[in-house]
Design an enzyme around this catalytic site. Structure first.
Site, PDB file in Angstrom:
ATOM      1  N   HIS A 181      13.959  -0.663   8.654  1.00 47.87           N
ATOM      2  CA  HIS A 181      13.301  -0.193   7.417  1.00 47.87           C
ATOM      3  C   HIS A 181      11.839   0.137   7.633  1.00 47.87           C
ATOM      4  O   HIS A 181      11.070   0.208   6.653  1.00 47.87           O
ATOM      5  CB  HIS A 181      13.452  -1.257   6.314  1.00 47.87           C
ATOM      6  CG  HIS A 181      14.882  -1.505   5.932  1.00 47.87           C
ATOM      7  ND1 HIS A 181      15.297  -2.593   5.225  1.00 47.87           N
ATOM      8  CD2 HIS A 181      16.006  -0.800   6.185  1.00 47.87           C
ATOM      9  CE1 HIS A 181      16.609  -2.544   5.040  1.00 47.87           C
ATOM     10  NE2 HIS A 181      17.067  -1.477   5.626  1.00 47.87           N
ATOM     11  N   GLY A 192      18.513 -15.040   7.333  1.00 42.98           N
ATOM     12  CA  GLY A 192      17.591 -14.760   6.231  1.00 42.98           C
ATOM     13  C   GLY A 192      17.796 -13.440   5.544  1.00 42.98           C
ATOM     14  O   GLY A 192      16.836 -12.753   5.196  1.00 42.98           O
ATOM     15  N   PRO A 240      19.750 -20.827   3.778  1.00 41.06           N
ATOM     16  CA  PRO A 240      19.957 -22.019   2.932  1.00 41.06           C
ATOM     17  C   PRO A 240      20.880 -21.757   1.755  1.00 41.06           C
ATOM     18  O   PRO A 240      21.370 -22.680   1.127  1.00 41.06           O
ATOM     19  CB  PRO A 240      18.538 -22.354   2.449  1.00 41.06           C
ATOM     20  CG  PRO A 240      17.736 -21.125   2.627  1.00 41.06           C
ATOM     21  CD  PRO A 240      18.376 -20.332   3.705  1.00 41.06           C
ATOM     22  N   CYS A 273       2.154  10.798   6.599  1.00 41.17           N
ATOM     23  CA  CYS A 273       2.028  11.817   5.543  1.00 41.17           C
ATOM     24  C   CYS A 273       3.335  11.838   4.746  1.00 41.17           C
ATOM     25  O   CYS A 273       4.419  11.851   5.338  1.00 41.17           O
ATOM     26  CB  CYS A 273       1.779  13.188   6.181  1.00 41.17           C
ATOM     27  SG  CYS A 273       1.871  14.536   4.977  1.00 41.17           S
ATOM     28  N   SER A 282      20.298 -11.445   2.404  1.00 41.59           N
ATOM     29  CA  SER A 282      21.324 -11.589   1.356  1.00 41.59           C
ATOM     30  C   SER A 282      22.555 -10.764   1.697  1.00 41.59           C
ATOM     31  O   SER A 282      23.584 -10.845   1.031  1.00 41.59           O
ATOM     32  CB  SER A 282      20.743 -11.129   0.009  1.00 41.59           C
ATOM     33  OG  SER A 282      20.309  -9.767   0.132  1.00 41.59           O
ATOM     34  N   CYS A 315      -3.405  13.371   3.350  1.00 42.97           N
ATOM     35  CA  CYS A 315      -3.254  13.911   4.699  1.00 42.97           C
ATOM     36  C   CYS A 315      -4.349  14.955   4.948  1.00 42.97           C
ATOM     37  O   CYS A 315      -4.539  15.884   4.133  1.00 42.97           O
ATOM     38  CB  CYS A 315      -1.867  14.556   4.815  1.00 42.97           C
ATOM     39  SG  CYS A 315      -1.612  15.447   6.348  1.00 42.97           S
ATOM     40  N   ARG A 350      -2.361  -0.522  -3.225  1.00 43.02           N
ATOM     41  CA  ARG A 350      -2.996  -1.830  -3.492  1.00 43.02           C
ATOM     42  C   ARG A 350      -2.145  -2.931  -2.855  1.00 43.02           C
ATOM     43  O   ARG A 350      -2.631  -3.808  -2.156  1.00 43.02           O
ATOM     44  CB  ARG A 350      -3.111  -2.089  -4.998  1.00 43.02           C
ATOM     45  CG  ARG A 350      -4.401  -1.643  -5.637  1.00 43.02           C
ATOM     46  CD  ARG A 350      -4.627  -2.293  -7.002  1.00 43.02           C
ATOM     47  NE  ARG A 350      -3.469  -2.178  -7.902  1.00 43.02           N
ATOM     48  CZ  ARG A 350      -3.236  -1.091  -8.659  1.00 43.02           C
ATOM     49  NH1 ARG A 350      -4.034  -0.035  -8.564  1.00 43.02           N
ATOM     50  NH2 ARG A 350      -2.185  -1.042  -9.463  1.00 43.02           N
TER      51      ARG A 350
HETATM   52  N1  APR Z   1      15.464 -19.215   6.081  1.00 46.33           N
HETATM   53  C1  APR Z   1      16.623 -18.500   6.010  1.00 46.33           C
HETATM   54  N2  APR Z   1      16.976 -17.747   4.942  1.00 46.33           N
HETATM   55  C2  APR Z   1      16.126 -17.745   3.891  1.00 46.33           C
HETATM   56  C3  APR Z   1      14.910 -18.466   3.867  1.00 46.33           C
HETATM   57  C4  APR Z   1      14.596 -19.226   5.025  1.00 46.33           C
HETATM   58  N3  APR Z   1      13.463 -19.957   5.093  1.00 46.33           N
HETATM   59  N4  APR Z   1      14.297 -18.236   2.665  1.00 46.33           N
HETATM   60  C5  APR Z   1      15.112 -17.397   1.973  1.00 46.33           C
HETATM   61  N5  APR Z   1      16.201 -17.106   2.699  1.00 46.33           N
HETATM   62  C6  APR Z   1      17.328 -16.230   2.365  1.00 46.33           C
HETATM   63  C7  APR Z   1      17.665 -16.123   0.895  1.00 46.33           C
HETATM   64  O1  APR Z   1      18.600 -17.133   0.541  1.00 46.33           O
HETATM   65  C8  APR Z   1      18.312 -14.731   0.836  1.00 46.33           C
HETATM   66  O2  APR Z   1      19.714 -14.840   1.066  1.00 46.33           O
HETATM   67  O3  APR Z   1      16.958 -14.924   2.765  1.00 46.33           O
HETATM   68  C9  APR Z   1      17.678 -13.974   1.987  1.00 46.33           C
HETATM   69  C10 APR Z   1      16.713 -12.882   1.547  1.00 46.33           C
HETATM   70  O4  APR Z   1      17.486 -11.895   0.909  1.00 46.33           O
HETATM   71  P1  APR Z   1      16.723 -10.626   0.265  1.00 46.33           P
HETATM   72  O5  APR Z   1      15.577 -11.119  -0.540  1.00 46.33           O
HETATM   73  O6  APR Z   1      17.773  -9.782  -0.386  1.00 46.33           O
HETATM   74  O7  APR Z   1      16.099  -9.865   1.514  1.00 46.33           O
HETATM   75  P2  APR Z   1      16.865  -8.917   2.530  1.00 46.33           P
HETATM   76  O8  APR Z   1      18.281  -9.330   2.689  1.00 46.33           O
HETATM   77  O9  APR Z   1      16.035  -8.843   3.739  1.00 46.33           O
HETATM   78  O10 APR Z   1      16.803  -7.501   1.770  1.00 46.33           O
HETATM   79  C11 APR Z   1      17.263  -6.375   2.465  1.00 46.33           C
HETATM   80  O11 APR Z   1      16.474  -4.982   0.668  1.00 46.33           O
HETATM   81  O12 APR Z   1      14.782  -4.825  -0.868  1.00 46.33           O
HETATM   82  C12 APR Z   1      15.296  -4.249   0.286  1.00 46.33           C
HETATM   83  O13 APR Z   1      14.228  -3.075   2.005  1.00 46.33           O
HETATM   84  C13 APR Z   1      14.309  -4.342   1.407  1.00 46.33           C
HETATM   85  O14 APR Z   1      14.676  -4.961   3.725  1.00 46.33           O
HETATM   86  C14 APR Z   1      14.950  -5.321   2.382  1.00 46.33           C
HETATM   87  C15 APR Z   1      16.440  -5.196   2.060  1.00 46.33           C
END
Ligand code: APR
Length: 263
Positions: free
Chosen positions: A139, A207, A234, A147, A209, A167, A87
């Protein structure tokens, strides 16, 4: 030719905003760089309406149980989890989302011959839709289906509404071609990403974490090979203190400003 990395962690931890004169220094590094690599995370897609995972409005922040369910074992053992997963794939904002100014700025960098490799943790396909070509998907991609037993990609499938397609060859449930927790990343993708960051002059980390491995180790590999690491985010992350520069701002604002300022 290239400014040596700052000698002190304090200096390395300098935080520059988009308007900050230190952005000028980052622009100069980008201008002088022969090989720029970019690592993106969910944050570059938030400006396209796709929530990130761990930000204040993140998918895992709002629904911690969903993070626990994002694994193959739950998908295979729980029919409702399978239906929910399908979904989400059908209703997810990724299907209608459009690339934003941050994605487009990376295409400009590519077209100017400055981008060696774009490594993404994102599965939304927005970098491809924006026109990025030198892409490593760590990822997977939610637009592809495979499958769950044979791992073979499937182009066409049928299933009653609300049911999970199976499948045609072995009858196992079909699943999105993404990497769930506790699953191995595609070996070729990890190898390509590690090779790229070891060769680059500048690594832009946009972007993310920087909490999920092995992607979160890539900036360390880059710095050990002498590259400059610039974080664009940010918010403060697990990478911020180690980055050579942090540009505190949204990808959709900072990246276009950096690219526009290139000679
Ligand atoms: N510009 C820059 N950074 C941004 C923006 C923006 N407009 N909006 C949010 N962020 C930052 C947040 O502050 C955060 O530090 O992007 C980061 C997103 O972090 P996560 O949500 O942890 O995403 P990510 O780091 O891609 O996660 C890695 O974890 O859940 C798994 O497989 C999933 O690929 C993902 C992996």
């Amino acid at each position: 030719m290239f400014r040596t990395r700052p000698t002190t962690r304090r200096e390395a931890g300098r935080v520059a905003t988009v308007a900050d004169p230190q952005r000028e220094e980052v622009r100069r590094w980008i201008d002088e760089a022969r090989r720029i690599v970019v690592l993106t995370g969910a944050g570059i897609s938030t400006d396209s309406g796709i929530p990130d995972f761990r930000g204040p409005q993140g998918v895992w922040t709002r629904n911690p149980a969903a993070e626990k369910a994002a694994n193959l074992q739950t998908f295979l053992s729980d029919p409702e989890a399978r239906r929910a997963s399908w979904r989400y794939r059908l209703e997810a904002p990724t299907r209608s989302a459009k690339p934003n100014a941050g994605h487009r700025a990376l295409v400009v960098l590519q077209r100017r011959g400055k981008l060696d490799t774009l490594i993404t943790q994102n599965v939304d396909g927005l970098h491809q839709r924006a026109g990025s070509r030198k892409l490593v998907e760590l990822h997977g991609n939610i637009g592809r289906v495979k499958c769950s037993r044979e791992d073979t990609l499937v182009e066409r499938w049928e299933a009653p509404a609300g049911e999970v397609p199976r499948c045609a060859h072995c009858g196992a449930p079909l699943r999105p071609d993404v990497v769930w927790f506790e699953e191995m990343l595609p070996e070729h993708a990890v190898a390509a990403a590690e090779d790229a960051v070891r060769r680059c002059d500048v690594l832009l980390v946009v972007g993310t974490s920087a909490e999920v491995y092995p992607a979160a180790a890539l900036p360390v590999h880059a710095q050990r090979s002498g590259a400059i690491v610039v974080e664009i985010n940010p918010n403060t992350t697990a990478l911020s203190a180690a980055a050579d520069h942090v540009l505190r701002g949204a990808a959709g604002v900072v990246l276009p400003a950096l690219v526009a300022a290139l000679d």
